[in-house]
Design a protein around this motif. Structure first.
Motif: not given
Length: 136
Positions: A5, A43, A45, A51, A54
């Motif tokens: 992440t 991805a 944010t 994030v 995905w």
């Protein structure tokens, strides 16, 4: 949550960097050389600059979890990954020309038990600089 992440904080406004396009790419199969043309994910944010999930950008692996568990990859060797943040698009929305049109952070996911860990990569971002570290 996925095993990788990230989080962006915009240091110019002291707030999360929302709506930044991010690409996550597996750079090798656990070998020291040779690029790998599978394992790309994308991805954007969220409003908190994070994030948390995905989307697969290829057809080989459908998720990061699948990459981590794949029998195709040597589970004892580390994997090299790259996170690329589209800072030009982000700052451009505010009429700011970014010196760095994109920021790429490369990191290693350890082999063996390292594949069971969570990897969080925060980025502190401004139009003229950035810094990063391994978060928790």
């Amino acid at each position: 949550r996925p095993p990788i992440t990230c989080h962006v904080l915009d240091t110019t406004i002291g707030k999360p960097g929302a709506n930044i396009p991010v690409a996550l790419t597996l750079l090798n199969r656990g070998e020291s050389s040779g690029p790998l043309n599978v394992g790309s994910f994308t991805a954007t944010t969220n409003s908190d600059g994070r994030v948390t999930g995905w989307k697969s950008a290829d057809t080989h692996f459908q998720s990061i979890e699948e990459v981590f568990q794949s029998a195709e990859l040597d589970t004892q060797k580390p994997l090299r990954w790259a996170l690329r943040f589209d800072t030009e698009a982000y700052f451009g929305q505010r009429g700011i020309t970014a010196f760095f049109p994109e920021v790429e952070v490369r990191f290693v996911v350890g082999g063996g038990e390292g594949r069971n860990e969570h990897y969080h990569v925060p980025v502190l971002l401004g139009p003229f600089g950035f810094t990063t570290y391994r978060g928790s």
